[in-house]
Write a protein that holds these residues in place. Structure first.
Motif, PDB file in Angstrom:
ATOM      1  N   ASP A  97       0.829  -1.207   0.000  1.00 27.92           N
ATOM      2  CA  ASP A  97       0.000   0.000   0.000  1.00 27.92           C
ATOM      3  C   ASP A  97       0.865   1.258   0.000  1.00 27.92           C
ATOM      4  OD1 ASP A  97      -2.852  -1.028   0.270  1.00 27.92           O
ATOM      5  OD2 ASP A  97      -1.891  -2.013   1.958  1.00 27.92           O
ATOM      6  N   ARG A 100       2.356   1.768  -3.444  1.00 29.40           N
ATOM      7  CA  ARG A 100       1.328   2.241  -4.392  1.00 29.40           C
ATOM      8  C   ARG A 100       1.035   3.720  -4.173  1.00 29.40           C
ATOM      9  NH1 ARG A 100      -3.806   2.812  -3.262  1.00 29.40           N
ATOM     10  NH2 ARG A 100      -3.618   1.477  -1.409  1.00 29.40           N
ATOM     11  N   SER A 103       3.876   6.175  -5.380  1.00 28.27           N
ATOM     12  CA  SER A 103       3.925   6.496  -6.805  1.00 28.27           C
ATOM     13  C   SER A 103       2.906   7.568  -7.163  1.00 28.27           C
ATOM     14  CB  SER A 103       3.680   5.232  -7.635  1.00 28.27           C
ATOM     15  OG  SER A 103       2.380   4.708  -7.397  1.00 28.27           O
ATOM     16  N   LYS A 104       1.774   7.596  -6.468  1.00 29.76           N
ATOM     17  CA  LYS A 104       0.757   8.616  -6.714  1.00 29.76           C
ATOM     18  C   LYS A 104       1.180   9.966  -6.145  1.00 29.76           C
ATOM     19  CE  LYS A 104      -3.360   5.632  -6.718  1.00 29.76           C
ATOM     20  NZ  LYS A 104      -4.680   5.420  -6.066  1.00 29.76           N
TER      21      LYS A 104
END
Length: 206
Positions: A97, A100, A103-104
Motif C-alpha cells: 500500500d 502504491r 507512486s501517486k
C-alpha cells in the motif's frame, strides 16, 4: 492574504511532540522505548529488503529516512512516514500500500518515507512510538508539525494524506504548489468538496 482552509470533518489527528529536535545532536540522544540495537535480529532486513527493491537498480519508491538524513529529506518534500521495526508483521503488510501511494504522491510533489527505529534512536526518542506501525504526515522536518494518523485504514489512507497536505501546506509559503496539487486530486476523489474553499495563491502585495 492567503486563503485559510476550513477544518475538515472528523479530523482524527494528533500533533507530534512539542519539543525541538536538533539533527546535529541526533547521535547523542538515548533510546527511550523498544529494543536496543544489541537486541535487534542479526539478519534484520535492510530498507531495500523491507520494501522489496533490493534487486532493482532504481531507487525505492519509499524513501529510507534515518537520524542523519531526516532534515535533508524532509526539506526536499513533505512526507507520509511509517516508523517501523523489522520484526513487525503489520508493518510488512503495509508495504504494498505504501509503495502504491508513493507512486501517486510523487506526481504531486509529496513523498512516502519509512524509518527503521532500531538503528535510529533519535527518531525513536523524538516520537516515542508505543506501537508499530506508527504512521504520520510531516509537512516539514520539524517534528512538532507532524500529524499522527490515528486509526489508519488502507482504504482511506491516500485521501487522508491529501487532506492533511492541503490543510498543512497552505500554511507554508514555499509549499503552495504541493497544496494546490493535493487539493485538485482530493477534489477528484471527493465530490462533496464543492463547499471546500478554493486554493488560491497568496497575494504578496496584501
Amino acid at each position: 492574504m492567503g486563503t485559510t482552509m476550513a477544518p475538515s470533518r472528523d479530523r482524527r489527528r494528533q500533533r507530534g511532540p512539542h519539543r525541538p529536535w536538533l539533527a546535529a545532536a541526533a547521535a547523542s540522544l538515548a533510546w527511550s522505548v523498544g529494543a536496543s540495537s544489541a537486541d535487534a535480529p542479526p539478519n534484520a532486513p535492510s530498507h531495500r529488503d523491507m520494501f522489496n527493491c533490493a534487486k532493482q537498480k532504481v531507487r525505492c519508491s519509499v524513501v529510507e529516512l534515518t537520524d542523519d538524513n531526516w532534515q535533508r529529506k524532509l526539506d526536499e518534500m513533505p512526507m507520509y512516514i511509517m516508523l517501523y521495526a523489522p520484526w513487525c508483521a503489520n508493518c510488512k503488510k503495509l508495504v504494498p500500500d505504501l509503495k502504491r501511494i508513493a507512486s501517486k504522491l510523487r506526481k504531486l510533489g509529496l513523498g512516502v518515507g519509512a524509518v527503521n527505529v532500531e538503528p535510529n534512536p533519535a527518531v525513536q526518542k523524538t516520537f516515542r512510538p508505543t506501537a508499530f506501525p506508527h504512521l504520520m504526515f510531516c509537512p516539514t522536518f520539524d517534528p512538532t508539525t507532524c500529524i499522527t494518523h490515528l486509526e489508519p485504514s488502507t482504504d482511506t489512507m491516500y485521501e487522508w494524506i491529501l487532506e492533511m497536505a492541503v490543510d498543512e501546506l497552505m500554511l507554508l509559503d514555499d509549499r503552495f504548489d504541493e497544496a494546490a496539487a493535493a487539493y485538485a486530486e482530493l477534489k477528484e476523489l471527493r465530490k462533496d468538496f464543492e463547499t471546500y474553499p478554493t486554493v488560491k495563491r497568496p497575494n504578496p502585495d496584501l
